[in-house]
Design a protein around this motif. Structure first.
Motif, short mmCIF file in Angstrom:
data_model
loop_
_atom_site.label_atom_id
_atom_site.label_comp_id
_atom_site.label_asym_id
_atom_site.label_seq_id
_atom_site.Cartn_x
_atom_site.Cartn_y
_atom_site.Cartn_z
N LYS A 40 -16.10 -10.63 23.21
CA LYS A 40 -15.26 -11.12 22.11
C LYS A 40 -13.79 -10.77 22.35
CE LYS A 40 -16.92 -9.78 18.18
NZ LYS A 40 -17.62 -9.43 16.93
N LYS A 41 -13.54 -9.57 22.86
CA LYS A 41 -12.17 -9.16 23.14
C LYS A 41 -11.58 -10.00 24.29
CE LYS A 41 -9.35 -5.14 24.11
NZ LYS A 41 -9.30 -3.70 24.32
N GLN A 42 -12.37 -10.20 25.35
CA GLN A 42 -11.89 -10.99 26.48
C GLN A 42 -11.61 -12.43 26.08
OE1 GLN A 42 -14.83 -10.67 29.58
NE2 GLN A 42 -14.08 -8.67 30.27
N ILE A 43 -12.48 -13.02 25.28
CA ILE A 43 -12.32 -14.41 24.85
C ILE A 43 -11.06 -14.56 24.00
CG2 ILE A 43 -13.32 -16.22 23.41
CD1 ILE A 43 -16.09 -15.22 24.45
N ALA A 44 -10.79 -13.58 23.15
CA ALA A 44 -9.58 -13.63 22.33
C ALA A 44 -8.32 -13.60 23.20
CB ALA A 44 -9.56 -12.47 21.34
N GLN A 45 -8.40 -12.88 24.33
CA GLN A 45 -7.23 -12.77 25.21
C GLN A 45 -7.09 -13.97 26.14
OE1 GLN A 45 -7.91 -9.05 27.20
NE2 GLN A 45 -7.11 -7.83 25.51
N GLY A 47 -8.95 -17.07 26.02
CA GLY A 47 -9.20 -18.40 25.49
C GLY A 47 -10.39 -19.09 26.11
N MET A 51 -17.50 -17.81 22.45
CA MET A 51 -17.39 -16.90 21.31
C MET A 51 -18.70 -16.86 20.52
SD MET A 51 -15.63 -14.64 19.72
CE MET A 51 -13.88 -14.75 19.97
N LYS A 55 -20.90 -13.49 19.84
CA LYS A 55 -21.26 -13.04 18.50
C LYS A 55 -22.78 -12.94 18.35
CE LYS A 55 -17.20 -14.75 16.05
NZ LYS A 55 -16.70 -15.70 15.04
#
Length: 87
Positions: A40-45, A47, A51, A55
């Motif tokens: 989740k952290k990597q995807i937020a950074q 794109g 996700m 989750k």
């Protein structure tokens, strides 16, 4: 007249940690929690896609870990009660 050229479609890759989170949620659930949080952290950074996988792996990891702990406690309590004798 020449046909207009189109730019190639760009596809975003799915985050590998998100896939691993979902897999490990079923195989070894505590790793599903860890991989889900990292994904989740990597995807937020970055794109990247995935996700939903992250989750799902995270929450399934939590559910299966809690169920595993409850199962262990139940078996342990039953083993203790079966081992005691009343005289």
């Amino acid at each position: 007249m020449a046909a207009p050229t189109q730019a190639p479609a760009t596809t975003r890759s799915t985050n590998t940690m998100a896939i691993l989170a979902l897999v490990f949620a079923f195989v070894f659930s505590p790793l599903g929690i860890v991989f889900g949080a990292v994904a989740k952290k990597q995807i937020a950074q970055t794109g990247e896609e995935g996700m939903g996988l992250a989750k799902a792996g995270f929450w399934l990891g939590i559910v299966f870990t809690v169920l595993g702990v409850l199962w262990f406690v139940l078996v342990f309590a039953l083993a203790l009660s079966a081992g005691t004798t009343t005289t």
